[in-house]
Design an enzyme around this catalytic site. Structure first.
Site, mmCIF file in Angstrom:
data_model
loop_
_atom_site.group_PDB
_atom_site.id
_atom_site.type_symbol
_atom_site.label_atom_id
_atom_site.label_comp_id
_atom_site.label_asym_id
_atom_site.label_seq_id
_atom_site.Cartn_x
_atom_site.Cartn_y
_atom_site.Cartn_z
ATOM 1 N N ASN A 37 12.146 28.486 -73.152
ATOM 2 C CA ASN A 37 11.293 29.273 -74.097
ATOM 3 C C ASN A 37 10.089 29.734 -73.592
ATOM 4 O OD1 ASN A 37 10.503 29.644 -76.622
ATOM 5 N ND2 ASN A 37 10.013 27.564 -77.391
ATOM 6 N N HIS A 122 14.703 17.574 -88.801
ATOM 7 C CA HIS A 122 13.269 17.633 -88.868
ATOM 8 C C HIS A 122 12.525 17.741 -90.108
ATOM 9 C CE1 HIS A 122 12.524 19.270 -84.456
ATOM 10 N NE2 HIS A 122 13.535 18.393 -84.640
ATOM 11 N N ARG A 147 13.058 12.988 -88.446
ATOM 12 C CA ARG A 147 11.815 13.058 -87.738
ATOM 13 C C ARG A 147 10.968 13.373 -88.753
ATOM 14 N NH1 ARG A 147 10.036 17.067 -82.792
ATOM 15 N NH2 ARG A 147 9.259 18.336 -84.393
ATOM 16 N N TYR A 159 1.389 20.917 -84.066
ATOM 17 C CA TYR A 159 2.910 20.715 -83.582
ATOM 18 C C TYR A 159 3.851 20.119 -84.486
ATOM 19 C CZ TYR A 159 7.155 19.330 -81.646
ATOM 20 O OH TYR A 159 8.408 19.170 -81.479
ATOM 21 N N ASP A 211 7.390 12.778 -83.010
ATOM 22 C CA ASP A 211 7.038 13.567 -81.828
ATOM 23 C C ASP A 211 5.592 13.527 -81.611
ATOM 24 O OD1 ASP A 211 7.002 14.897 -79.501
ATOM 25 O OD2 ASP A 211 8.599 16.527 -79.980
ATOM 26 N N HIS A 213 4.435 14.832 -78.829
ATOM 27 C CA HIS A 213 4.122 16.160 -78.210
ATOM 28 C C HIS A 213 3.007 16.074 -77.340
ATOM 29 C CE1 HIS A 213 5.361 20.397 -77.712
ATOM 30 N NE2 HIS A 213 6.396 20.069 -78.279
ATOM 31 N N GLU A 237 8.043 10.005 -79.765
ATOM 32 C CA GLU A 237 8.423 10.716 -78.534
ATOM 33 C C GLU A 237 7.152 11.206 -77.888
ATOM 34 O OE1 GLU A 237 10.886 13.770 -79.786
ATOM 35 O OE2 GLU A 237 10.628 15.050 -78.352
ATOM 36 N N GLU A 263 12.267 15.632 -72.353
ATOM 37 C CA GLU A 263 12.687 17.045 -72.806
ATOM 38 C C GLU A 263 12.321 17.974 -72.053
ATOM 39 O OE1 GLU A 263 11.077 17.539 -76.761
ATOM 40 O OE2 GLU A 263 9.703 19.065 -76.223
ATOM 41 N N ARG A 284 15.647 12.172 -72.943
ATOM 42 C CA ARG A 284 15.539 13.387 -73.969
ATOM 43 C C ARG A 284 16.253 14.464 -72.917
ATOM 44 N NH1 ARG A 284 15.053 14.868 -78.270
ATOM 45 N NH2 ARG A 284 13.284 16.115 -78.244
ATOM 46 N N HIS A 313 17.468 16.621 -76.300
ATOM 47 C CA HIS A 313 16.570 17.617 -76.929
ATOM 48 C C HIS A 313 17.484 18.686 -77.664
ATOM 49 C CE1 HIS A 313 13.484 20.894 -75.779
ATOM 50 N NE2 HIS A 313 13.359 20.650 -77.195
ATOM 51 N N ASP A 317 15.082 26.488 -79.747
ATOM 52 C CA ASP A 317 14.895 27.418 -78.627
ATOM 53 C C ASP A 317 16.061 26.871 -77.477
ATOM 54 O OD1 ASP A 317 12.805 25.416 -78.662
ATOM 55 O OD2 ASP A 317 13.178 25.410 -76.512
ATOM 56 N N GLU A 340 19.186 15.312 -81.271
ATOM 57 C CA GLU A 340 18.149 16.322 -82.268
ATOM 58 C C GLU A 340 18.954 17.426 -82.479
ATOM 59 O OE1 GLU A 340 14.888 18.097 -79.832
ATOM 60 O OE2 GLU A 340 13.913 18.555 -81.902
ATOM 61 N N TRP A 403 -0.438 21.029 -75.261
ATOM 62 C CA TRP A 403 0.118 21.350 -76.386
ATOM 63 C C TRP A 403 1.409 20.548 -76.459
ATOM 64 C CZ3 TRP A 403 4.841 23.573 -78.274
ATOM 65 C CH2 TRP A 403 4.697 23.896 -79.904
HETATM 66 O O1 KDG Z 1 10.319 24.779 -76.185
HETATM 67 C C1 KDG Z 1 9.717 23.638 -76.675
HETATM 68 C C2 KDG Z 1 10.204 23.048 -77.917
HETATM 69 O O2 KDG Z 1 11.396 22.878 -77.771
HETATM 70 C C3 KDG Z 1 9.574 21.838 -78.213
HETATM 71 O O3 KDG Z 1 8.183 22.206 -78.679
HETATM 72 C C4 KDG Z 1 10.296 21.220 -79.350
HETATM 73 O O4 KDG Z 1 9.286 18.961 -78.868
HETATM 74 C C5 KDG Z 1 10.090 19.484 -79.265
HETATM 75 C C6 KDG Z 1 11.331 18.932 -79.901
HETATM 76 O O5 KDG Z 1 11.024 17.652 -79.627
HETATM 77 O O6 KDG Z 1 12.136 19.394 -80.352
HETATM 78 MG MG MG Z 2 9.837 16.936 -78.488
#
Ligand code: KDG
Ligand code: MG
Length: 403
Positions: A37, A122, A147, A159, A211, A213, A237, A263, A284, A313, A317, A340, A403
């Site tokens: 990504n 999601h 999630r 996020y 998540d 993140h 996560e 991930e 992941r 994961h 993307d 996921e 991020w």
């Molecule tokens: O490319 C990054 C995304 O796949 C990510 O931000 C998504 O954290 C993510 C997830 O758990 O799917």
């Molecule tokens: Mg994630």
């Protein structure tokens, strides 16, 4: 059998994907996903300029040797660009081997260990009522695991909160990343209220995930894990940035909320100490970013020794090719946890026709020989690469944050 051609195609049916198509002298071809990504063109160049020429004339059945040649033979090892490229090659080669054998890929890995692959969807919303509605929709569709992510009062963008329905897509089109503002204080104040509302409305008869993140410090993550214990999450996560693996020890000392991480990992070496020290419950790493099935199954076998389960994961993307390959892996891997699953758009699915299907909370890879995902090159050619980046985050005072 010999490899005659290796084509790299970048296409954008709604979002950018990097696809590798390996052709052979026997007419069998395999396809692999190399999408990273926001760095798609770096992988495309790595594949086109440095990998594809080395594949010509090789026997595609020598999957392990080709993997070792690209991953160990090379002086500059590891890293997301290198490993996503190797992931594309490895996935395409497994596809060829399974097609040549006339078998679905899971049969080559060791056969089915379960009837279907439990997935999580999601559910997200701008506030608690919207997120509750989304959780309800997933449960109505038969999902066994959901999630939940919600906008946080006082923050414009967070996020995990989608712009459209069902298709969460974090990358934003444009020449530079969007900047978002993050406040740990506001998030930590809010998060337990979200999960209290979800359990209050829907009870405990389904798996609930979240998540973080990579946003928290170790002690903040410990506090969050502890405060969410009454809601019995399936996993929390990426509570802290993955580079500081010691952080997980501190989190573990304070909470029994299960942890999922990995991930952004691309090598078994990224996973090793976390698994050996039992600092996570779910690993992941995805097919594409871990250098394909060849390394992912080594990671899973290491994890199995420590009762750590997989939770690949599967964001949008990662292309449907990665999803298809992951489902064959998931159907076989003995220490499977969950997969996921975010729907790709219809535009994306048209470019990548696939055999996998959803039913009652499970995905099934299908029995088509290979990994069961194809690639419509003609249609793909209609969608030109369109730059898009994941956002970046700053604290309210302007400090750059994860991020
Ligand atoms: O490319 C990054 C995304 O796949 C990510 O931000 C998504 O954290 C993510 C997830 O758990 O799917
Ligand atoms: Mg994630």
């Amino acid at each position: 059998m010999k490899i005659t051609e290796a084509k790299v195609i970048v296409t954008c049916p709604g979002r950018n994907f990097v696809t590798l198509k390996i052709m052979t002298d026997e007419g069998v071809y395999g396809i692999g996903d190399g999408t990273l990504n926001g760095r798609e063109l770096a992988v495309a160049s790595y594949l086109k300029d440095h990998v594809a020429p080395l594949l010509i004339g090789r026997d595609p059945h020598q999957i392990e040797d080709i993997w070792q040649y690209l991953a160990k033979g090379v002086y500059w090892r590891r890293g997301p660009v290198t490993m996503a490229s190797i992931g594309a090659v490895d996935t395409a080669l497994w596809d060829i081997k399974a097609k040549a054998a006339g078998l679905p890929l899971y049969q080559l890995l060791g056969g089915k260990s379960r009837a279907g692959v439990m997935v999580y969807g999601h559910a997200n919303g701008r506030d608690i009522p919207e997120t509750l509605d989304a959780v309800g929709e997933y449960l109505d569709k038969g999902y066994k695991a959901v999630r939940a992510q919600s906008g946080v009062p006082g923050l414009d963008a967070v996020y995990g909160v989608a712009r459209g329905k069902m298709f969460y897509e974090p990358a934003v089109k444009g020449a530079a990343p969007e900047e978002q503002i993050w406040s740990t204080e506001k998030y930590l104040e809010f998060a337990p209220k979200l999960f209290d509302a979800v359990r209050e409305k829907f009870g405990f008869d389904f798996h609930l995930l979240h998540d973080v993140h990579h946003r928290l410090t170790p002690i903040e993550a410990a506090r969050l894990g502890k405060s969410l214990e009454p809601y019995r999450l399936f996993w929390l996560e990426d509570p802290t940035p993955a580079e500081n693996q010691e952080a997980l020890k501190l989190i573990r000392q304070h909470t029994v909320t299960p942890i999922a991480i990995g991930e952004v990992f691309n090598s078994i070496h990224d996973c090793r100490e976390i698994i050996e020290n039992q600092l996570c419950d779910y690993i992941r790493t995805a097919v594409v970013h871990s250098g394909g099935i060849t390394q992912l199954r080594k990671i899973a076998m290491l994890a199995e020794l420590y009762q750590v389960r997989t939770g690949c994961h599967g964001a949008t993307d990662l292309s449907p090719i990665c999803m298809g390959a992951a489902l064959h892996f998931d159907l076989w891997v003995p220490n499977f946890g969950i997969q996921e699953y975010m729907h790709h758009t219809e535009e994306t699915d048209a470019v990548f026709p696939h055999a996998y299907s959803f039913g009652d909370g499970y995905l099934y890879p299908g029995d088509t020989p290979g990994h069961g995902v194809d690639f419509d090159e003609k249609l793909a050619a209609k969608y030109e690469y369109d730059p898009a980046y994941l956002p970046v985050a700053r604290l309210e005072d302007g400090t750059m944050w994860s991020w």
